[in-house]
Design an enzyme around this catalytic site. Structure first.
Site, short mmCIF file in Angstrom:
data_model
loop_
_atom_site.label_atom_id
_atom_site.label_comp_id
_atom_site.label_asym_id
_atom_site.label_seq_id
_atom_site.Cartn_x
_atom_site.Cartn_y
_atom_site.Cartn_z
N LYS A 172 0.83 -1.21 0.00
CA LYS A 172 0.00 0.00 0.00
C LYS A 172 0.86 1.26 0.00
O LYS A 172 0.57 2.21 -0.72
CB LYS A 172 -0.94 0.01 1.22
CG LYS A 172 -1.88 -1.18 1.28
CD LYS A 172 -2.86 -1.07 2.43
CE LYS A 172 -2.23 -1.14 3.81
NZ LYS A 172 -1.77 -2.48 4.21
N ARG A 231 -9.76 0.36 9.00
CA ARG A 231 -9.29 -0.98 9.31
C ARG A 231 -10.32 -1.78 10.09
O ARG A 231 -10.06 -2.94 10.43
CB ARG A 231 -8.04 -0.85 10.18
CG ARG A 231 -6.77 -1.36 9.50
CD ARG A 231 -5.65 -1.05 10.46
NE ARG A 231 -4.44 -1.73 10.19
CZ ARG A 231 -3.40 -1.15 9.58
NH1 ARG A 231 -3.49 0.07 9.09
NH2 ARG A 231 -2.28 -1.82 9.44
N ARG A 269 11.42 -6.33 5.08
CA ARG A 269 11.26 -4.90 5.34
C ARG A 269 11.79 -4.55 6.73
O ARG A 269 12.37 -3.49 6.93
CB ARG A 269 9.78 -4.51 5.22
CG ARG A 269 9.53 -3.02 5.40
CD ARG A 269 8.10 -2.65 5.09
NE ARG A 269 7.23 -2.85 6.24
CZ ARG A 269 5.91 -2.68 6.21
NH1 ARG A 269 5.30 -2.34 5.09
NH2 ARG A 269 5.19 -2.86 7.28
N ARG A 283 11.38 -1.14 11.99
CA ARG A 283 10.10 -1.12 12.71
C ARG A 283 10.01 -2.33 13.63
O ARG A 283 10.16 -3.45 13.19
CB ARG A 283 8.93 -1.15 11.71
CG ARG A 283 8.55 0.22 11.21
CD ARG A 283 7.48 0.15 10.16
NE ARG A 283 6.29 -0.60 10.57
CZ ARG A 283 5.18 -0.63 9.84
NH1 ARG A 283 5.11 0.05 8.70
NH2 ARG A 283 4.15 -1.32 10.25
N ARG A 299 -0.44 -9.47 13.41
CA ARG A 299 -0.99 -8.41 12.54
C ARG A 299 -1.84 -9.00 11.43
O ARG A 299 -2.88 -8.46 11.08
CB ARG A 299 0.15 -7.56 11.97
CG ARG A 299 0.71 -6.59 12.99
CD ARG A 299 2.10 -6.18 12.66
NE ARG A 299 2.21 -5.41 11.44
CZ ARG A 299 3.33 -5.30 10.74
NH1 ARG A 299 4.43 -5.91 11.13
NH2 ARG A 299 3.35 -4.56 9.66
P1 ADP Z 1 1.00 -2.34 8.10
O1 ADP Z 1 -0.14 -2.12 7.15
O2 ADP Z 1 2.26 -2.68 7.41
O3 ADP Z 1 0.65 -3.26 9.24
P2 ADP Z 1 0.75 0.33 9.23
O4 ADP Z 1 1.93 1.21 9.19
O5 ADP Z 1 -0.41 0.70 8.40
O6 ADP Z 1 1.39 -1.05 8.84
O7 ADP Z 1 0.23 0.14 10.73
C1 ADP Z 1 1.07 -0.26 11.78
C2 ADP Z 1 0.26 -0.44 13.08
O8 ADP Z 1 -0.40 0.80 13.43
C3 ADP Z 1 -0.88 -1.44 13.02
O9 ADP Z 1 -0.47 -2.77 13.27
C4 ADP Z 1 -1.82 -0.91 14.13
O10 ADP Z 1 -1.37 -1.26 15.42
C5 ADP Z 1 -1.70 0.58 13.99
N1 ADP Z 1 -2.72 1.15 13.08
C6 ADP Z 1 -2.49 1.76 11.89
N2 ADP Z 1 -3.64 2.16 11.32
C7 ADP Z 1 -4.64 1.79 12.17
C8 ADP Z 1 -6.06 1.90 12.15
N3 ADP Z 1 -6.71 2.48 11.13
N4 ADP Z 1 -6.77 1.40 13.20
C9 ADP Z 1 -6.15 0.82 14.23
N5 ADP Z 1 -4.81 0.67 14.32
C10 ADP Z 1 -4.05 1.15 13.30
#
Ligand code: ADP
Length: 190
Positions: free
Chosen positions: A14, A89, A128, A134, A146
């Site tokens: 994404k 999400r 990654r 991270r 996740r």
């Molecule tokens: P990825 O899609 O690679 O898991 P992100 O950078 O989008 O990584 O998100 C990392 C973390 O941030 C998620 O595992 C979650 O804990 C939190 N997070 C991000 N966006 C949301 C959301 N819309 N609602 C709840 N938690 C979120």
């Protein structure tokens, strides 16, 4: 306005595709993951709370991310459109987003879902983790968590947009440019 939800599991690509889409369509990129990591880097109270959950691979509470998105929409009033990356999400977040956009007389144009199988996701995220540093990318158990959170809480968001006739699925395995070409084709038909 072009308001795009870019959807897919962690590691689907994404972020990569967002960068290319922003350039082509001049959109504002709203990544809840990036906003949260920024809060952590700045040591805010919100960041400290979110970090505990993010490091375990658990979603942060809906009201927190909905508030963040609402602020970002308000501070970008002249935008041509938005890419929502990593948001919504949960179905509750999707409902809240519809209400926020409706209050601004706009709506989601469509969702593009990047499809990538679990084995490939595990591989990409571990790789990654070596570069990104991270904490949530470094450990296979956290990655598994996740992906499980995605399957139980986030995957249902696809049905929410399917019911509105806004769901479009794309194969997320292939070259970055080939995937981008598929996405732009879909956007052309919105
Ligand atoms: P990825 O899609 O690679 O898991 P992100 O950078 O989008 O990584 O998100 C990392 C973390 O941030 C998620 O595992 C979650 O804990 C939190 N997070 C991000 N966006 C949301 C959301 N819309 N609602 C709840 N938690 C979120």
């Amino acid at each position: 306005m072009l308001n795009l939800v870019l959807f897919g599991p962690p590691g689907a690509g994404k972020g990569t595709q967002s960068q290319k889409l922003i350039e082509k369509y001049q959109l504002v990129h709203l990544s809840t993951g990036d906003i949260l990591r920024n809060e952590i880097a700045n040591g805010t109270e919100l960041g400290l709370e979110a970090k505990k959950l993010m490091d375990q691979g658990i979603l942060v509470p809906d009201h927190v991310v909905i508030g963040m998105i609402s602020n970002k929409l308000d501070s970008n009033k002249d935008a041509k459109g938005f890419i929502f990356d990593g948001f919504p999400r949960t179905v509750a977040q999707a409902e809240a987003l519809d209400a926020l956009l409706a209050s601004k007389n706009t709506a989601i144009s469509g969702m593009v879902a990047l499809e990538v199988d679990d084995d490939e996701l595990q591989k990409r995220l571990l790789l990654r983790g070596k570069d990104s540093g991270r904490p949530d990318d470094a450990n296979p158990e956290i990655i598994r968590r996740r992906i499980d959170e995605y399957n139980s809480k986030t995957a249902p968001v696809a049905s929410f947009y399917k019911e509105q006739g806004k769901y479009h699925s794309i194969n997320g395995i292939g070259s970055i440019d080939a995937i981008f070409a598929e996405i732009t084709k879909v956007i052309g038909n919105f």
